[in-house]
Write an enzyme that holds these catalytic residues in place. Structure first.
Site, PDB file in Angstrom:
ATOM      1  N   PRO A   1     -17.087   7.364 -48.573  1.00 18.34           N
ATOM      2  CA  PRO A   1     -17.937   7.610 -49.734  1.00 18.34           C
ATOM      3  C   PRO A   1     -17.703   9.027 -50.260  1.00 18.34           C
ATOM      4  CG  PRO A   1     -19.183   8.039 -47.764  1.00 18.34           C
ATOM      5  CD  PRO A   1     -17.806   7.591 -47.316  1.00 18.34           C
TER       6      PRO A   1
ATOM      7  N   GLY B   1     -15.359  14.491 -47.298  1.00 15.65           N
ATOM      8  CA  GLY B   1     -14.251  15.382 -46.951  1.00 15.65           C
ATOM      9  C   GLY B   1     -12.884  14.728 -47.053  1.00 15.65           C
ATOM     10  N   LYS B   2     -12.748  13.720 -47.902  1.00 12.42           N
ATOM     11  CA  LYS B   2     -11.476  12.999 -48.010  1.00 12.42           C
ATOM     12  C   LYS B   2     -10.359  13.900 -48.539  1.00 12.42           C
ATOM     13  CE  LYS B   2     -13.159   9.968 -50.822  1.00 12.42           C
ATOM     14  NZ  LYS B   2     -14.489  10.638 -50.920  1.00 12.42           N
TER      15      LYS B   2
ATOM     16  N   ASP C   1      -4.631  11.878 -54.381  1.00  6.50           N
ATOM     17  CA  ASP C   1      -6.078  12.041 -54.228  1.00  6.50           C
ATOM     18  C   ASP C   1      -6.814  11.211 -55.277  1.00  6.50           C
ATOM     19  OD1 ASP C   1      -8.320  13.102 -52.959  1.00  6.50           O
ATOM     20  OD2 ASP C   1      -8.504  14.722 -54.428  1.00  6.50           O
ATOM     21  N   GLU C   2      -8.057  10.844 -54.962  1.00  4.40           N
ATOM     22  CA  GLU C   2      -8.918  10.093 -55.886  1.00  4.40           C
ATOM     23  C   GLU C   2      -8.211   8.849 -56.422  1.00  4.40           C
ATOM     24  OE1 GLU C   2     -11.945  10.791 -55.992  1.00  4.40           O
ATOM     25  OE2 GLU C   2     -12.209  12.936 -55.676  1.00  4.40           O
TER      26      GLU C   2
ATOM     27  N   GLN D   1      -8.920   5.876 -56.583  1.00  6.03           N
ATOM     28  CA  GLN D   1      -9.697   4.878 -57.335  1.00  6.03           C
ATOM     29  C   GLN D   1      -9.585   5.085 -58.839  1.00  6.03           C
ATOM     30  OE1 GLN D   1     -11.113   7.321 -55.560  1.00  6.03           O
ATOM     31  NE2 GLN D   1     -12.336   8.452 -57.055  1.00  6.03           N
TER      32      GLN D   1
ATOM     33  N   CYS E   1     -26.010  11.762 -44.295  1.00  7.30           N
ATOM     34  CA  CYS E   1     -27.122  11.248 -45.099  1.00  7.30           C
ATOM     35  C   CYS E   1     -28.050  12.389 -45.510  1.00  7.30           C
ATOM     36  CB  CYS E   1     -27.895  10.194 -44.314  1.00  7.30           C
ATOM     37  SG  CYS E   1     -29.332   9.560 -45.208  1.00  7.30           S
TER      38      CYS E   1
ATOM     39  N   CYS F   1     -31.713  11.704 -43.735  1.00 12.26           N
ATOM     40  CA  CYS F   1     -31.976  11.785 -42.296  1.00 12.26           C
ATOM     41  C   CYS F   1     -30.871  12.445 -41.479  1.00 12.26           C
ATOM     42  CB  CYS F   1     -32.241  10.382 -41.747  1.00 12.26           C
ATOM     43  SG  CYS F   1     -30.756   9.362 -41.631  1.00 12.26           S
TER      44      CYS F   1
HETATM   45 ZN   LIG Z   1     -30.388   8.206 -43.602  1.00 16.99          ZN
END
Ligand SMILES: [Zn+2]
Length: 193
Positions: free
Chosen positions: A15, A19-20, A88-89, A91, A145, A148
């Site tokens: 996603p 750090g891709k 890179d990128e 998509q 995330c 959390c």
């Molecule tokens: Zn979470």
């Protein structure tokens, strides 16, 4: 003479905020230390680094050819072949990049591809999933995330200005104000923006 073995395809997927690009540029740096000729390619929609540079969220930059069409990548087959092409990128190039990459591989070039494999609403984001299917190596990175702190394999688009679709393409590489990394438990955007 270059040996005629086919190149290997390595895909770095995940996603946003995983750090891709950082991982891609780490591999570029290592390859250059090893004396390999590396061609770095980005998409013009990614303007984080300017017109001829790639840059990462944490500030590493490298000079790159910024293209708008996957077919332009075939230029690398015309001259002295690079040992590695790093894209890179991916998509942003759409499905047309898949046959282009296959041509590079058949020419014996190692291809490293980084890109989003998931859309902001949690679906597969082609063409990266198709590239993952045929790769010799796949590295799946996660972000953190924002709710959390767990491993995040999703990113969500936060509602901004009525939530129309203006960010659907170019802002997939935008800043932290429009998108957030989320784990599976917090992948719904509502209630947080
Ligand atoms: Zn979470």
């Amino acid at each position: 003479m270059r040996p005629m073995a086919a190149g290997r395809l390595h895909v770095i997927a995940g996603p946003m905020f995983a750090g891709k690009t950082e991982e891609l540029l780490r591999r570029v740096h290592r390859a250059r230390l090893a004396g390999l000729r590396v061609e770095v390619v980005g998409h013009r929609l990614d303007d984080r680094g300017g017109p001829d540079r790639l840059s990462t969220h944490i500030g590493r930059t490298v000079s790159a050819r910024m293209l708008s069409d996957a077919a332009d990548l075939l230029d690398v087959l015309a001259g002295d072949l690079p040992d590695m092409v790093a894209i890179d990128e991916a998509q942003f190039f759409g499905p047309g990049i898949v046959p282009v990459i296959e041509q590079l591989l058949r020419a014996g070039i190692q291809v490293e591809v980084a890109g989003l494999c998931v859309t902001y609403d949690g679906g597969p984001f082609e063409p990266v999933p198709s590239l993952m299917a045929q790769a010799e190596e796949v590295v799946k990175l996660t972000a953190v995330c924002t709710v959390c702190g767990a491993d995040a394999s999703f990113h969500v688009r936060l509602r901004a200005g009525g939530g129309d679709a203006l960010q659907a393409t170019a802002e997939q590489v935008g800043g932290t104000e429009s998108y957030q990394a989320r784990c599976r438990s917090h992948r719904q955007a509502h209630g947080s923006a």
